[in-house]
Design an enzyme around this catalytic site. Structure first.
Site, mmCIF file in Angstrom:
data_model
loop_
_atom_site.group_PDB
_atom_site.id
_atom_site.type_symbol
_atom_site.label_atom_id
_atom_site.label_comp_id
_atom_site.label_asym_id
_atom_site.label_seq_id
_atom_site.Cartn_x
_atom_site.Cartn_y
_atom_site.Cartn_z
ATOM 1 N N ARG A 116 18.010 43.461 -30.065
ATOM 2 C CA ARG A 116 16.695 43.420 -29.408
ATOM 3 C C ARG A 116 16.120 44.820 -29.196
ATOM 4 N NH1 ARG A 116 16.954 39.254 -24.571
ATOM 5 N NH2 ARG A 116 14.703 39.614 -24.713
ATOM 6 N N ASP A 312 9.226 32.080 -21.441
ATOM 7 C CA ASP A 312 10.566 31.557 -21.739
ATOM 8 C C ASP A 312 10.572 30.043 -21.950
ATOM 9 O OD1 ASP A 312 11.681 34.083 -21.541
ATOM 10 O OD2 ASP A 312 12.038 33.893 -19.384
HETATM 11 C C1 S3P Z 1 11.936 38.748 -17.478
HETATM 12 C C2 S3P Z 1 10.796 38.951 -18.205
HETATM 13 C C3 S3P Z 1 10.509 38.283 -19.481
HETATM 14 C C4 S3P Z 1 11.407 37.089 -19.729
HETATM 15 C C5 S3P Z 1 12.829 37.357 -19.354
HETATM 16 C C6 S3P Z 1 12.956 37.789 -17.904
HETATM 17 C C7 S3P Z 1 12.118 39.494 -16.222
HETATM 18 O O1 S3P Z 1 10.689 39.199 -20.529
HETATM 19 O O2 S3P Z 1 11.342 36.675 -21.078
HETATM 20 O O3 S3P Z 1 13.622 36.183 -19.557
HETATM 21 O O4 S3P Z 1 12.995 39.124 -15.414
HETATM 22 O O5 S3P Z 1 11.380 40.462 -15.998
HETATM 23 P P1 S3P Z 1 9.509 40.214 -20.953
HETATM 24 O O6 S3P Z 1 9.014 40.802 -19.710
HETATM 25 O O7 S3P Z 1 10.101 41.222 -21.853
HETATM 26 O O8 S3P Z 1 8.497 39.339 -21.637
#
Ligand code: S3P
Length: 428
Positions: A116, A312
């Site tokens: 990632r 998500d």
């Molecule tokens: C999260 C933000 C999201 C989400 C992840 C949890 C967080 O990712 O997909 O499961 O706790 O801030 P992104 O902010 O990269 O979209």
């Protein structure tokens, strides 16, 4: 297998995003914090283990977790690599924390996490003075924090709460005012919870943009945190109850922060029957009990603007769409390709193997629903170390003739350790 209806009352585990943050902020407070409702999934336990390696004391006390923090700037150099497992949130938020501590740490992760992109956090954190060594801005990585770090003003190029939070965490131990500008609002748990820990987080909104500013160095006061149930986990049950005839399920204590509730708004547009009972506040977050009854769903075109509030939940939305009447069109979802797996191709392949009609586009899926007719089922489908693919396909299995086999249910433990047990309870 076509399952019996989902009935009764269930409670899903604590919110993953809020759980990570509650541990990190408690570790930065001077004194003892108490966390109730913490998600005890592998991702959150990876955060706890890393914070312990840097000096925080974190112990379980009955149903609660007690954290004795070290104070902002008080973390110690870890003598082993920090193992983030499958958890992007642990990796990205802790990089922010480390960026303004003057020591070196190395970070590793599993095969999924090591693919990632981390450049989205290392870029702003480098501007703050931290340095990073890695093969291609992916884990494994060596992080060298800066002390003092320098404040920045940073406009997020991707709508990412993880990037926003990494910068705000670095800001806590950075003298001066650090500002993050969000052109598209993302989940705001960091801002809400930091206020609970006594930090002055300034938020201004104008022309749809949010400017979030923190002036460091900050003192965090210990706090008692109540973690609400995870709306992302509840979504699997909300979709399952919508799809399986005669279902009538209450999911208690579900967080409904407006930056997280997009899935419920889209399900309602599709015709889902959801009642929001006893709306209240838990730990500074809006919460309700959701009563979900079986309903006939209709395909919709999903407005890409809603994506950050349900980022998500697309895998399970695709399952709902596969059983709806008519076509569902999604777009603007490039970010799904860099989650725990490439969720567009993983879900297109998995749903296709289970008998659904799915077209994969660059930035979304178009799904022609079965109109409520059970999918054929089949498998085993590949979950690519992605918990949400495994749980989504388990829900698809409930609405299929032969059931859906998944190659592994192990990844589910990252976010929802009692998923299969709760599914058994609800369908018994
Ligand atoms: C999260 C933000 C999201 C989400 C992840 C949890 C967080 O990712 O997909 O499961 O706790 O801030 P992104 O902010 O990269 O979209």
């Amino acid at each position: 297998m076509p399952a019996g209806p989902l009935k009764g009352r269930i409670r899903v585990p604590g919110d993953k995003s809020i759980s990570h943050r509650s541990l990190m902020f408690s570790a930065l407070a001077v004194g003892r914090s108490r966390i109730e409702g913490l998600l005890e999934g592998e991702d959150v336990l990876a955060t706890a283990a890393a914070l312990r390696m840097m000096g925080a004391t974190i112990v379980q006390d009955g149903g609660a977790w007690i954290v004795d923090g070290v104070g902002v700037g008080g973390l110690l150099e870890p003598d082993m690599p920090l193992d983030m497992g499958n958890s992007g949130t642990s990796a990205r938020l802790l990089m922010g924390l480390l960026a303004s501590h003057g020591f070196r740490a190395s970070m590793i992760g599993d095969a999924s996490l090591s693919k990632r992109p981390m450049g989205r956090v290392t870029e702003p954190l480098s501007q703050m003075g931290a340095s990073f060594q890695s093969a291609d801005w992916r884990l494994p990585m060596i992080i060298e924090g800066a002390h003092p770090a320098v404040p920045i003003e940073y406009r997020l190029p991707v709508a990412s709460a993880q990037v926003k939070s990494a910068i705000l965490l670095a800001a806590l131990n950075t003298p001066g005012t650090t500002t993050v500008i969000e052109p598209i609002p993302t989940r705001d748990h960091t801002e809400r919870m930091l206020r609970g820990f006594g930090v002055d987080v300034e938020v201004e909104e104008s022309a749809g943009e949010r400017r979030i500013a923190i002036t460091g160095p900050c003192d965090l006061k210990p706090c008692d945190v109540m973690v609400p149930g995870d709306p992302s986990s509840a979504a699997f049950f909300a979709v399952a109850a919508s799809l399986v005839p005669e279902s009538d399920l209450v999911i208690e204590n579900v967080g409904l922060n407006p930056t997280r509730d997009g899935i419920y708004r889209v399900l309602e547009q599709m015709g889902a029957n959801i009642d929001y009972l006893d709306r209240r506040e838990v730990g500074g977050e809006p919460v309700a009990d959701l009563r979900v009854r079986h309903a006939k769903l209709t395909g919709v075109t999903v407005d890409p603007a809603i994506a950050p509030s349900m980022i998500d939940e697309f895998p399970v939305l695709f399952v709902a769409a596969a059983l709806a009447e008519g076509t569902t069109v999604t777009s603007g979802l490039e970010e799904l390709r860099v989650k725990e797996s490439d969720r567009l191709s993983a879900m297109a392949a998995a749903l296709g193997a289970a008998g659904a009609t799915v077209e994969e586009n660059d930035d979304g899926l178009t799904i022609h629903g079965s109109g409520g007719v059970a999918l054929a089922g089949g498998g085993p489908v590949a979950t690519h170390l992605d918990h949400r693919i495994a749980m989504s396909m388990a829900v698809a299995g409930l609405a299929s003739r032969d059931g859906v086999a998944v190659d592994s249910i192990d990844p589910i433990a990252t976010s929802f350790p009692n998923f299969t047990a709760l599914l058994d309870t609800a369908t018994r």
